[in-house]
Design an enzyme around this catalytic site. Structure first.
Site, PDB file in Angstrom:
ATOM      1  N   ALA A  55       0.859  -1.188   0.000  1.00 38.14           N
ATOM      2  CA  ALA A  55       0.000   0.000   0.000  1.00 38.14           C
ATOM      3  C   ALA A  55       0.897   1.241   0.000  1.00 38.14           C
ATOM      4  CB  ALA A  55      -0.985  -0.036   1.160  1.00 38.14           C
ATOM      5  N   SER A  56       0.607   2.230   0.824  1.00 41.11           N
ATOM      6  CA  SER A  56       1.326   3.503   0.715  1.00 41.11           C
ATOM      7  C   SER A  56       2.768   3.456   1.195  1.00 41.11           C
ATOM      8  CB  SER A  56       0.566   4.596   1.462  1.00 41.11           C
ATOM      9  OG  SER A  56      -0.595   4.964   0.733  1.00 41.11           O
ATOM     10  N   VAL A  57       3.199   2.360   1.791  1.00 42.57           N
ATOM     11  CA  VAL A  57       4.638   2.192   2.024  1.00 42.57           C
ATOM     12  C   VAL A  57       5.368   2.195   0.679  1.00 42.57           C
ATOM     13  CG1 VAL A  57       6.412   0.661   3.004  1.00 42.57           C
ATOM     14  CG2 VAL A  57       4.254   1.011   4.221  1.00 42.57           C
TER      15      VAL A  57
END
Length: 325
Positions: A55-57
């Site tokens: 995801a946003s990592v």
């Protein structure tokens, strides 16, 4: 320490969607443990080699790709976004790549203009098409902060234009392969595969239901990378020296360029900054993840999970506290 970490991760143990935990201290993995299942239906246990959708990592890798191209002289961080994506409307005239990196562009969130009943997955190019019809911004570029998945989807497209390669190929050739992150991939259905794949789950009426994909899961620049704690240990090591990014580029990434909507958090390029930590979380249907780095102390904690809830940031801080004086 393993027993202390196990106690903190007890909710992930057993026949439930799992988690993988990495603790690196002074360059050495001191905890590398996994819990629960990567695939409930097939009863495949999670391991340190299990690959979770970050995801946003993922955003830190998109930012690194932009910084590599800046080092190559292929683009400039102050370039107007419309230099690279001229079909954006005139309202984007003042938006620069730096604004995209720091969530200060004011561009409209693509999720807000998708059809509410959309079932077909959108891709990064579709994000551009959605924004072409939005001749407005939430605020004057650079004047405020608003977290923007649109911005990072556009950055992936700019990486493609500046490099002449597909985004996934650029990441593989310039970041993942050089660092030996052999199983990390910007996943494209029908194009690539995910080795040792974790599938995402949500709890509904007391039962775990597979909820692995949504209509936005195919957008790569803002959240489409799969990786494991084994590979992220190699990524963490590269953030301490110039094996990938120059000292100057790493300084740019970790500079607090803007305040955010949380008074304790500032934002760099793909990284949140809180006190002595640089970190980022990732949340998408079926997955919740976080990486928290204490660079001055040589400590990093990564928690990857294949379930919607709970968010693991506080858990990572609790784990870090076990290793801090």
């Amino acid at each position: 320490m393993d027993e202390s970490v196990d106690a903190l991760m007890r909710d992930y143990q057993g026949e439930v969607p799992g988690a993988s935990v990495l603790v690196i201290h002074d360059g050495k993995p001191v905890v590398s443990r996994s819990y629960g299942y990567a695939d409930l239906e097939a009863r495949v246990a999670a391991t340190p080699q299990t690959n979770y959708r970050l995801a946003s990592v993922s955003k830190q890798f998109t930012a690194a790709a932009v910084l590599l191209l800046a080092e190559d002289g292929r683009l400039g961080l102050d370039d107007p976004v419309r230099k690279w994506l001229p079909t954006l409307p005139a309202s984007a005239d003042a938006v620069t790549l730096k604004h995209l990196l720091t969530h200060t562009s004011g561009l409209v969130d693509y999720e807000d203009v998708m059809a509410p009943d959309a079932t077909v997955q959108v891709h990064d190019a579709d994000v551009l098409h959605l924004l072409e019809s939005q001749d407005r911004t939430y605020f004057s570029p650079g004047s405020e902060y608003r977290y923007s998945n649109s911005a990072y989807a556009l950055l992936a497209l700019i990486v493609e234009k500046a490099s002449g390669q597909r985004y996934a190929t650029f990441l593989r050739e310039r970041i993942f392969a050089p660092l030996g992150m052999d199983d990390t991939v910007a996943y494209e259905q029908g194009v690539s595969t995910v080795a040792n794949r974790a599938y995402g789950y949500s709890l509904a009426d007391g039962e775990w239901q597979r909820t692995d994909q949504s209509s936005t899961s195919a957008v790569l620049g803002d959240g489409g990378i799969y990786s494991s704690i084994a590979d992220l240990a190699k990524w963490d090591a590269a953030l301490y020296d110039d094996r990938l990014l120059s000292d100057a580029s790493r300084k740019l990434a970790f500079t607090p360029w803007t305040k955010t909507d949380d008074p304790t958090v500032e934002y760099g390029y793909g990284w949140r900054i809180t006190g002595e930590t640089v970190w980022h979380s990732g949340e998408t249907i079926g997955f919740r993840n976080v990486i928290v780095r204490y660079p001055q102390r040589g400590l990093t904690v990564v928690v990857l999970t294949n379930r919607d809830d709970p968010e693991p940031y506080r858990k990572a801080l609790q784990i870090a506290a076990l290793f801090l004086p």
